[in-house]
Structures are given as structure tokens and as C-alpha cells.
Design a protein around this motif. Structure first.
Motif, short mmCIF file in Angstrom:
data_model
loop_
_atom_site.label_atom_id
_atom_site.label_comp_id
_atom_site.label_asym_id
_atom_site.label_seq_id
_atom_site.Cartn_x
_atom_site.Cartn_y
_atom_site.Cartn_z
N UNK A 114 103.43 54.06 91.82
CA UNK A 114 103.78 52.70 92.25
C UNK A 114 104.65 52.73 93.50
N UNK A 115 105.57 53.70 93.55
CA UNK A 115 106.43 53.84 94.71
C UNK A 115 105.62 54.24 95.94
N UNK A 116 104.70 55.17 95.75
CA UNK A 116 103.85 55.61 96.86
C UNK A 116 102.98 54.47 97.34
N UNK A 117 102.40 53.71 96.42
CA UNK A 117 101.54 52.58 96.79
C UNK A 117 102.30 51.55 97.61
N UNK A 118 103.55 51.28 97.22
CA UNK A 118 104.36 50.31 97.96
C UNK A 118 104.65 50.83 99.37
N UNK A 119 104.96 52.12 99.47
CA UNK A 119 105.23 52.69 100.79
C UNK A 119 103.99 52.65 101.67
N UNK A 120 102.85 52.97 101.07
CA UNK A 120 101.61 53.01 101.85
C UNK A 120 101.22 51.61 102.30
N UNK A 121 101.44 50.61 101.46
CA UNK A 121 101.14 49.24 101.86
C UNK A 121 101.95 48.86 103.09
N UNK A 122 103.21 49.23 103.07
CA UNK A 122 104.06 48.98 104.23
C UNK A 122 103.63 49.84 105.41
N UNK A 125 108.74 61.55 106.34
CA UNK A 125 108.45 61.03 105.00
C UNK A 125 107.19 60.18 105.03
N UNK A 126 107.05 59.33 106.05
CA UNK A 126 105.85 58.50 106.16
C UNK A 126 104.61 59.36 106.31
N UNK A 127 104.73 60.45 107.08
CA UNK A 127 103.58 61.35 107.26
C UNK A 127 103.21 62.02 105.94
N UNK A 128 104.20 62.50 105.19
CA UNK A 128 103.93 63.15 103.91
C UNK A 128 103.33 62.18 102.91
N UNK A 129 103.81 60.94 102.91
CA UNK A 129 103.25 59.94 102.00
C UNK A 129 101.81 59.61 102.38
N UNK A 130 101.53 59.55 103.69
CA UNK A 130 100.16 59.29 104.13
C UNK A 130 99.23 60.40 103.70
#
Length: 404
Positions: A16-24, A299-304
């Protein structure tokens, strides 16, 4: 200037945390990419045209091409070759197609496994062995004999550059809590985020599997590259910048490593050597505060990476006795959490780092040091002195270099 991140960072972000970050992230609101001039700048290709680039839908159609089912005749031939090799008392480090002799048809089939890894979809599962029929020694001979037809050169897996065979087990389950907290992600029963092992061909032989879970997933790094090139090229730039990676070891012997996560050669070829672990830490292994702070862009790159790889991932079609060969330069892998039945160290994989000198790619300059470390000599005279750990010994997992 690199700004210290305000976004929480964990080794395996909750969905859920990853999904929220990716949406942003996808709405371009998470961060403004931080650009740093590097040797890789301006050399990123716009698209990778290759069968190694595949989506989940693509690979599900082609999965039959990624499986080699051994026949009873094949297995008999392998057993005969293994016993003949064992009877000659030849060192394991000398195993080759000359002393592990197979019928031509099976030899050809195993060479096609190599072709699939290097030029096809990037992985193949060899199915059909029953490891319960063999001694630990014979299992290793069978595994190494098959591997010598796929990719004959072995790489070092340990930080001291001697061991070429790794036992992947849930070592944390049999360690005191203080020691269990210091185990790398691969030696626990928790999930593994998508990563590479930083080798050429990764091989995994399933001596046994978990009672539930423990599924290995594969996903195309080339597809990741193409999707990011189309939607967020600045993330590729961040991945090709130089990152400071913690080793979680004695810095006097094993200092932090500075290198890209994405490497680009002069000819435009790309390869990934990627993991969240050196940046995020894991349980008792936390990133040293003296190192450069992890930035929002990183962090954004790793989440992507985690998001796109998971979106395109497929489970490996393997079971107890199966061997997976994976092009680690173009394919990332992950693992689900698992439970064992109380037998102790039930899930048990044997791992090789392999390479085929006849097919290997040109290694980008930024990754050459890692390749030399794994596949180069370890003796003063330019030779190689290899140690084969046929049986698991408690604590040996602390020696390994990359584990999640």
C-alpha cells in the motif's frame, strides 16, 4: 547537491505504501529529479530492441520455450556421467564437458539453454531431477555437470574470493535472535525485493522447497529500461549515477562500494547490478550514518524499479529438483516469504555464478571491477583456487557477497 530524503525507506516497502508512492511518482509530484554529471550521462539508449525485453503477457505466451523437461533417458545419462566423474576422483573445479560426458542430443539441448539465457528470454528451468535419490556429493556433481554445458566458468560468491558454491537456507531460523537480526535478506524466510546478484548467469538448484511460499519470481530489466525510457528517463539517469553502497562489513577490509546501479557500455549495451539492500539496510544491518544520505531521487528510482518489476513478473515454473538458469545482467529476481514444516532449514537452494566466455557480453567499464572480482584469478600466478562447499555449515552465509 544531494538532499537527504524525507520519504521513509525500507528494504521491502509495504504494497500500500509503495502504491501510494508510485501514484505520486507517476503524476510527477514526488520529486524533481536531481541531475549529477557522470561518465554515463548522455549515453543512455532510447530503446532496447531485444527478446530479453518482455512483459508478463509476453512471457506467459513463451513460457514453454523457457522449460527443458528431462526425459528418463536424459536422467539416466546424467546419472551415468555423474557416477563416472565421481569414480575418477577428479576435483570439482576441473569438471568439464570432456569428463562429464553426455549424449549429443542432451548436449545440444543444454547448449540451447545457454542460448536462451544470452539471446532469448533470459532464463530457462531444467526440470526432472529428484535430489532425494542422490548423496550431497552426487547432487553437486549433477548440478555442476549440467552447468558446464550451459556456462562453464564459475564465479566467486564470497567476499574472500574462494567459494564457488553457496547454500541458500533460512539460517536466521536456527540462530539466536541477536545473530538472526544480522543475517542478510536471502538467509531469512522473509520476502526479497527485486534485485540482481551482480553476476552473469545465476544458477539455482532446488534441493528442497518450502512448505508454503518461497516462490521465486523473474522480471525483465530490459523491459524496465524501456518503460522508464518512455515515461521517466530521469530515473534511468539516477540509476546510472554513482551510488555509495554499504557493505555492512569491516570497512578496513571491505569498504563501501561506489558504482552505478545501471551500467552503459561505449556501444550502448546496458546491464543492471541492482539491490535496495545496500541503501535501505535490513533488520539489524542498517546503513552506516557516515555514508552519503539516500536522496529522494534514489528512493523514487528504487520504488519505480520495484513497482515495474513486480508488474511484469512471472513465477519461475520450478519445483524440488529443478535448476533455474537466469541471465542476471538482464533479468531481476525476487522471492515471496515462506514457512517451513519444522524440519529445520527445509528450503535449500544451491547457487552458482556462471559465465560462458564464448557468449559473454562486453562488460561496461563501470562494472568491470565487479566482473574481475567474481571471474578473475585469485592467486599470485594468475590462477584460480576454488573451494566447493558441498554441505552447508552453519555461519557460512556470513561470508557471501550478495544476498538480496
Amino acid at each position: 547537491m544531494i538532499i537527504m530524503a524525507a520519504t521513509p525507506l525500507s528494504y521491502y516497502p509495504p504494497e500500500d505504501q509503495l502504491a501510494a508512492r508510485i501514484k505520486s511518482f507517476e503524476s510527477n509530484a514526488l520529486y524533481k529529479a536531481e541531475h549529477i554529471d557522470t561518465k554515463e550521462d548522455g549515453k543512455l539508449p532510447h530503446f532496447l530492441e531485444s527478446p530479453l525485453a518482455w512483459s508478463r503477457e509476453d512471457i506467459e505466451k513463451d513460457m514453454h520455450k523457457c522449460i527443458l523437461k528431462l526425459s528418463d533417458t536424459d536422467i539416466t545419462a546424467l546419472e551415468n556421467a555423474a557416477k563416472a566423474f565421481e569414480d575418477q576422483s577428479i576435483p570439482l573445479s576441473s569438471i568439464s564437458t570432456e569428463n562429464f560426458v553426455l549424449p549429443q542430443e542432451l548436449r545440444n539441448a543444454l547448449r540451447q539453454v545457454s542460448d536462451q539465457c544470452y539471446y532469448g528470454r533470459g532464463f530457462t528451468v531444467v526440470q526432472g531431477l529428484d535430489p532425494t535419490k542422490y548423496s550431497p556429493e552426487l547432487n553437486v556433481i549433477l548440478y555442476a555437470g549440467i552447468a558446464t554445458y550451459v556456462a562453464p566458468q564459475h564465479g566467486f560468491l564470497d567476499k574472500n574470493r574462494h567459494k564457488v558454491l553457496c547454500h541458500v537456507v533460512n539460517a536466521a531460523s536456527e540462530a539466536p535472535p541477536s545473530e538472526a537480526a544480522q543475517k542478510s535478506p536471502g538467509f531469512t524466510n522473509g520476502p526479497l525485493a527485486f534485485h540482481t546478484d551482480n553476476c552473469e548467469i545465476l544458477a539455482l538448484y532446488a534441493l528442497d522447497v518450502a512448505t508454503t511460499g518461497g516462490q521465486t519470481f523473474v522480471s525483465s530489466s530490459y523491459q524496465l529500461f524501456n518503460e522508464l525510457a518512455q515515461t521517466r528517463p530521469e530515473v534511468l539517469q539516477t540509476l546510472s549515477d554513482y551510488w555509495v553502497l554499504d557493505t555492512f562489513k569491516d570497512y578496513s577490509q571491505f569498504p563501501p562500494v561506489t558504482r552505478p546501479m545501471l551500467h552503459v557500455s561505449d556501444t550502448g549495451d546496458v546491464m543492471f547490478t541492482y539491490s535496495r539492500f545496500p541503501m535501505a539496510g535490513f533488520q539489524g544491518k542498517q546503513r552506516n550514518s557516515s555514508l552519503a544520505p539516500v536522496s529522494e531521487a534514489q528512493i523514487a528510482a528504487m520504488d519505480a524499479v520495484q513497482y515495474i518489476m513486480a508488474k511484469n513478473a512471472v513465477p519461475l515454473p520450478w519445483h524440488k529438483g529443478d535448476i533455474a538458469f537466469i541471465n542476471d545482467m538482464a533479468i531481476m529476481h525476487a522471492r515471496s516469504s515462506f514457512t517451513e514444516s519444522g524440519q529445520g532449514l527445509q528450503r535449500h537452494l544451491l547457487k552458482f555464478y556462471l559465465r560462458d566466455p564464448a557468449k559473454n557480453w562486453k562488460v561496461p567499464a563501470s562494472a568491470q571491477k565487479q566482473w574481475d572480482k567474481i571471474y578473475g584469478p585469485n592467486t599470485p600466478d594468475g590462477g584460480r583456487n576454488e573451494t566447493w562447499c558441498v554441505r552447508y555449515e552453519a555461519g557460512e552465509e556470513n561470508d557471501w557477497e550478495s544476498n538480496g
